[in-house]
Design a protein around this motif. Structure first.
Motif, PDB file in Angstrom:
ATOM      1  N   PHE A   1      16.507-112.689  16.195  1.00  0.00           N
ATOM      2  CA  PHE A   1      15.117-112.506  16.600  1.00  0.00           C
ATOM      3  C   PHE A   1      14.526-113.831  17.079  1.00  0.00           C
ATOM      4  O   PHE A   1      14.884-114.894  16.585  1.00  0.00           O
ATOM      5  CB  PHE A   1      14.300-111.976  15.423  1.00  0.00           C
ATOM      6  CG  PHE A   1      14.726-110.603  14.971  1.00  0.00           C
ATOM      7  CD1 PHE A   1      14.046-109.477  15.390  1.00  0.00           C
ATOM      8  CD2 PHE A   1      15.830-110.444  14.127  1.00  0.00           C
ATOM      9  CE1 PHE A   1      14.443-108.204  14.978  1.00  0.00           C
ATOM     10  CE2 PHE A   1      16.231-109.185  13.711  1.00  0.00           C
ATOM     11  CZ  PHE A   1      15.536-108.060  14.140  1.00  0.00           C
ATOM     12  N   GLN A   2      13.602-113.720  18.033  1.00  0.00           N
ATOM     13  CA  GLN A   2      12.976-114.931  18.562  1.00  0.00           C
ATOM     14  C   GLN A   2      12.248-115.704  17.465  1.00  0.00           C
ATOM     15  O   GLN A   2      12.375-116.908  17.360  1.00  0.00           O
ATOM     16  CB  GLN A   2      11.987-114.544  19.671  1.00  0.00           C
ATOM     17  CG  GLN A   2      11.310-115.752  20.287  1.00  0.00           C
ATOM     18  CD  GLN A   2      10.510-115.368  21.523  1.00  0.00           C
ATOM     19  OE1 GLN A   2      10.508-114.222  21.960  1.00  0.00           O
ATOM     20  NE2 GLN A   2       9.837-116.344  22.096  1.00  0.00           N
ATOM     21  N   ASN A   3      11.487-114.978  16.655  1.00  0.00           N
ATOM     22  CA  ASN A   3      10.692-115.659  15.632  1.00  0.00           C
ATOM     23  C   ASN A   3      11.347-115.600  14.266  1.00  0.00           C
ATOM     24  O   ASN A   3      10.661-115.513  13.252  1.00  0.00           O
ATOM     25  CB  ASN A   3       9.299-115.041  15.562  1.00  0.00           C
ATOM     26  CG  ASN A   3       8.582-115.171  16.878  1.00  0.00           C
ATOM     27  OD1 ASN A   3       8.602-116.231  17.497  1.00  0.00           O
ATOM     28  ND2 ASN A   3       7.985-114.090  17.335  1.00  0.00           N
TER      29      ASN A   3
ATOM     30  N   LEU B   1      20.981-111.992  21.509  1.00  0.00           N
ATOM     31  CA  LEU B   1      20.467-113.239  20.936  1.00  0.00           C
ATOM     32  C   LEU B   1      19.165-113.618  21.638  1.00  0.00           C
ATOM     33  O   LEU B   1      19.155-113.946  22.818  1.00  0.00           O
ATOM     34  CB  LEU B   1      21.500-114.361  21.096  1.00  0.00           C
ATOM     35  CG  LEU B   1      22.922-114.048  20.597  1.00  0.00           C
ATOM     36  CD1 LEU B   1      23.843-115.253  20.813  1.00  0.00           C
ATOM     37  CD2 LEU B   1      22.912-113.645  19.126  1.00  0.00           C
ATOM     38  N   ASP B   2      18.067-113.574  20.892  1.00  0.00           N
ATOM     39  CA  ASP B   2      16.761-113.876  21.476  1.00  0.00           C
ATOM     40  C   ASP B   2      16.411-115.345  21.224  1.00  0.00           C
ATOM     41  O   ASP B   2      15.973-115.706  20.143  1.00  0.00           O
ATOM     42  CB  ASP B   2      15.695-112.951  20.885  1.00  0.00           C
ATOM     43  CG  ASP B   2      14.426-112.950  21.722  1.00  0.00           C
ATOM     44  OD1 ASP B   2      14.272-113.861  22.560  1.00  0.00           O
ATOM     45  OD2 ASP B   2      13.596-112.033  21.536  1.00  0.00           O
ATOM     46  N   GLU B   3      16.607-116.149  22.237  1.00  0.00           N
ATOM     47  CA  GLU B   3      16.332-117.589  22.190  1.00  0.00           C
ATOM     48  C   GLU B   3      16.961-118.267  20.970  1.00  0.00           C
ATOM     49  O   GLU B   3      16.262-118.838  20.132  1.00  0.00           O
ATOM     50  CB  GLU B   3      14.822-117.842  22.227  1.00  0.00           C
ATOM     51  CG  GLU B   3      14.190-117.222  23.462  1.00  0.00           C
ATOM     52  CD  GLU B   3      12.817-117.799  23.790  1.00  0.00           C
ATOM     53  OE1 GLU B   3      12.515-118.911  23.323  1.00  0.00           O
ATOM     54  OE2 GLU B   3      12.068-117.142  24.520  1.00  0.00           O
ATOM     55  N   PRO B   4      18.275-118.226  20.868  1.00  0.00           N
ATOM     56  CA  PRO B   4      18.928-118.814  19.695  1.00  0.00           C
ATOM     57  C   PRO B   4      18.796-120.337  19.653  1.00  0.00           C
ATOM     58  O   PRO B   4      19.035-120.936  18.611  1.00  0.00           O
ATOM     59  CB  PRO B   4      20.396-118.404  19.859  1.00  0.00           C
ATOM     60  CG  PRO B   4      20.568-118.162  21.309  1.00  0.00           C
ATOM     61  CD  PRO B   4      19.255-117.641  21.805  1.00  0.00           C
TER      62      PRO B   4
ATOM     63  N   LYS C   1      11.068-110.308  28.234  1.00  0.00           N
ATOM     64  CA  LYS C   1      12.471-110.461  27.812  1.00  0.00           C
ATOM     65  C   LYS C   1      12.689-109.911  26.401  1.00  0.00           C
ATOM     66  O   LYS C   1      13.590-109.089  26.172  1.00  0.00           O
ATOM     67  CB  LYS C   1      12.864-111.954  27.861  1.00  0.00           C
ATOM     68  CG  LYS C   1      12.607-112.626  29.194  1.00  0.00           C
ATOM     69  CD  LYS C   1      13.009-114.081  29.207  1.00  0.00           C
ATOM     70  CE  LYS C   1      12.190-114.957  28.263  1.00  0.00           C
ATOM     71  NZ  LYS C   1      10.765-115.080  28.643  1.00  0.00           N
ATOM     72  N   SER C   2      11.860-110.376  25.481  1.00  0.00           N
ATOM     73  CA  SER C   2      12.027-109.910  24.096  1.00  0.00           C
ATOM     74  C   SER C   2      11.766-108.412  24.000  1.00  0.00           C
ATOM     75  O   SER C   2      12.464-107.693  23.274  1.00  0.00           O
ATOM     76  CB  SER C   2      11.061-110.641  23.166  1.00  0.00           C
ATOM     77  OG  SER C   2      11.363-112.007  23.147  1.00  0.00           O
ATOM     78  N   SER C   3      10.774-107.953  24.739  1.00  0.00           N
ATOM     79  CA  SER C   3      10.479-106.516  24.714  1.00  0.00           C
ATOM     80  C   SER C   3      11.701-105.732  25.170  1.00  0.00           C
ATOM     81  O   SER C   3      11.984-104.657  24.639  1.00  0.00           O
ATOM     82  CB  SER C   3       9.294-106.194  25.625  1.00  0.00           C
ATOM     83  OG  SER C   3       8.155-106.893  25.200  1.00  0.00           O
TER      84      SER C   3
HETATM   85 MG    MG Z   1      10.396-113.521  23.824  1.00  0.00          MG
END
Ligand code: MG
Ligand code: ATP
Lengths: 265, 344
Positions: free
Chosen positions: A94-96, A185-188, A52-54
């Protein structure tokens, strides 16, 4: 609910076609295609490591897929870098967390105003009219966002000192400050408690509803996804295994299997 | 705190007025000895300008750079040749042009920052140090073929007013420092400074917000070199006066300027002033203490090793406990003495 929307869901604004991405020998994404319609909330779900993030990183130019293309407003993009995509009107979180840790909340959000700032460093150094005018507008917009996200009390705090949930909010604020029509939005809501998640959902819905932003959302919490998204694409092992409205995706056996970890045949 | 004039707060303006009064009323009236002007205040202010540049590239933009002395050399000799070869060249014009020439070199020597970072970048930027000084020394033209190998810099006259005495040169340098400091503060607090810090803190996110890494990094390198060029010209014209490139602009000067930025406080403007004062004054104080307390019983070499040890220790301690340097330490102390309601 859908018919009451101020911004009606429209044509595809963003399409990815046959994207494949490998890291050394590892296949992160294999031949993925899907589209995002203007003004919709599009969720991407899937187990950990599904890609997903990729996928978001390919759209925004942080990763360079070996194959496939990204089509934006009907036009195939030749070169994709984070900078070009920002200029096209795609902003992201970003996720992180990728915040500017030693800057204040307000300054982080102000960086999001970069593309609305035209004055050169000389104009800024000499405080020429355009520079002061832009600074004033940018500050006013940023203060509005701070208010909208209900983080006025921490606006002068150094971001690195804030708890995780608040940092996630600041990151959303920074993306909002760009006024980009598309937000990735990556895992907000990752790492948030129930109450914080509810707030975040409210913000995402409001951003979509009132500002008309198209939102691509990665989220693990199925409840949230089913509640707020218009359409869901499901990834597993770098492949699309489902792509439909939430109710149909939820009932899909392949999706259920992927989430329950049923072995592939 | 609310800005009251442009983007300056009441505190900024009070600080500014206090410093102006100190610099242009109190000091000129209280200090009569030329020694203080020529040996302490002037080099301090000159090196503060260089430390400001170093702080912009390293503290604000996060690019490790070690070659300030190279750009200072470029600025000094650019100014010398402009004054020498162009008739009626006004000193301030030559000074600005020298800064611009150094800035051009800064962009060239900043190019490695687009590919490498951290300690590798620091080593790469050393190229400016060696290359510029070598070129100036190698080609006699730069030194106007002076057979002694040294260069004696012209005396400064502006609009017919001679700036020859320590006192006059101090006023000139101080005025330039005031202008530069205001410009630096404007940049650091404005969109320019935010772009620098964004690149420093998280380059990939900065890029995703539309900040161009190439432009931002090279801009910081150029401004750094510009300030170092100006600092170098002033340092030679008002302090050294006669210069041998290799001796004056050695790597130890580059290190000193880097330490000024670190000890004073990375990412602060006031840190440049504090750091430069500390690095310059500490050896003076140590020597005075050594001589007065022990009446020459301690060898000069021992004193200078004590100096090295204390610097090293200080840098390590600051890096661990207060990475923002003395400037931050001072803020913390001040806020402890302030009534509670006024803080934050
Ligand atoms: Mg991810
Ligand atoms: N920079 C990278 N270098 C090497 N492998 C990577 C890199 N980024 C991702 N991968 C690999 O690609 C695959 C997909 O990772 P990705 O982060 O896209 O998954 P994800 O769906 O976002 O998972 P999660 O839910 O845990 O965030 C994983 O196997 C991961 O190890």
């Amino acid at each position: 609910m859908v018919d009451k929307r101020k911004f009606k869901i429209g044509e595809p604004i963003l399409e990815v076609k046959n994207i494949s991405l490998t890291f050394g020998g590892v296949k992160a994404i294999t031949n993925i295609s899907f589209n995002v319609l203007e003004h919709e909330i599009r969720a991407i779900i899937g187990p950990n490591g599904a890609g997903k993030s990729s996928m978001l990183n390919c759209i925004n130019g942080i990763y360079k897929p070996q194959e496939g293309k990204v089509i934006f407003k009907g036009e195939e993009l030749k070169s994709i870098t984070p900078n070009i995509m920002a200029q096209k009107g795609i902003s992201r979180t970003f996720q992180n967390l990728a915040l500017f840790k030693r800057m204040s909340v307000l300054d982080n959000i102000l960086v999001g105003r970069k593309l609305h700032t035209k004055s050169s460093f000389l104009e800024v150094a000499l405080q020429l009219p355009r520079a002061t005018r832009e600074e004033k507008v940018n500050r006013a917009k940023s203060e509005e966002i701070v208010k909208f996200l209900e983080i006025e009390n921490i606006k002068n705090t150094e971001v690195g000192k804030l708890p995780y949930g608040l940092q996630k909010k600041v990151e959303l604020g920074r993306a909002l400050a760009t006024e980009a029509p598309i937000l990735l939005l990556d895992e907000p809501m990752a790492g948030m408690n129930v109450e914080e998640k509810r707030d975040m959902c409210r913000f995402v819905l409001k951003i979509n509803d009132e500002l008309g932003a198209t939102i691509v959302l990665i989220e693990h919490d199925m409840g949230v996804v089913m509640d707020i998204s218009d359409r869901v694409v499901v990834l597993d092992y770098g492949k699309v295994i489902g792509d439909d409205i939430p109710d149909i995706v939820r009932a899909d056996q392949k999706v259920i299997d992927a989430y329950l970890g049923v072995a592939h045949d | 705190m609310k800005p009251v004039f442009m983007r300056y707060t009441k505190n900024d303006i009070i600080n500014f007025i206090v410093l102006l009064v100190l610099g242009f009323l109190v000091i000129p009236n209280v200090i009569k000895s030329d020694y203080w002007y020529t040996s302490i205040l002037i080099p301090w202010l000159c090196l503060t300008i260089a430390a400001l540049g170093q702080n912009i590239v390293m503290g604000y933009t996060g690019q490790l750079s070690l070659g300030a002395a190279g750009f200072m050399c470029a600025g000094a000799y650019a100014c010398y040749n402009l004054m020498l070869r162009i008739q009626d060249m006004p000193f301030l014009g030559a000074l600005i042009l020298s800064g611009l020439i150094a800035a051009g070199l800064g962009i060239i020597f900043g190019l490695p920052s687009l590919r490498i970072r951290g300690i590798y970048l620091m080593v790469a930027t050393l190229a400016s140090q060696f290359f510029i000084v070598w070129v100036v020394d190698k080609f006699g033209w730069f030194k106007n073929y002076d057979l002694s190998g040294a260069t004696t810099f012209q005396k400064i006259d502006i609009n017919g007013i001679p700036f020859h005495s320590g006192y006059m040169m101090y006023l000139l340098v101080a005025a330039i420092v005031v202008v530069i400091t205001i410009l630096a503060i404007n940049m650091a607090r404005g969109s320019t400074g935010r772009n620098w810090m964004a690149v420093r803190d998280m380059d990939i996110a900065a890029e995703s917000m539309g900040v161009t890494l190439l432009k931002t990094k090279l801009q910081a390198f150029a401004i750094n070199a510009f300030l170092c060029g100006i600092a170098g010209a002033l340092y030679t014209y008002t302090y050294l006066k006669t210069v041998e490139p290799f001796a004056a602009f050695n790597i130890s000067l580059s290190f000193k300027i880097m330490f000024m930025a670190i000890i004073g406080g990375l990412g602060t403007i006031s840190g440049a002033f504090i750091g430069a004062a500390f690095i310059l004054l500490f050896p003076v104080v140590l020597n005075a203490v050594g001589n007065n307390l022990f009446h020459g019983m301690i060898d000069a070499t021992i004193i200078s090793s004590i100096e090295q040890i204390v610097f090293g220790g200080l840098i390590i301690t600051l890096m661990i406990f207060e990475p923002l340097g003395f400037a931050k330490l001072w803020e913390t102390i001040k806020s402890k003495f302030r009534p509670k309601s006024q803080t934050s």
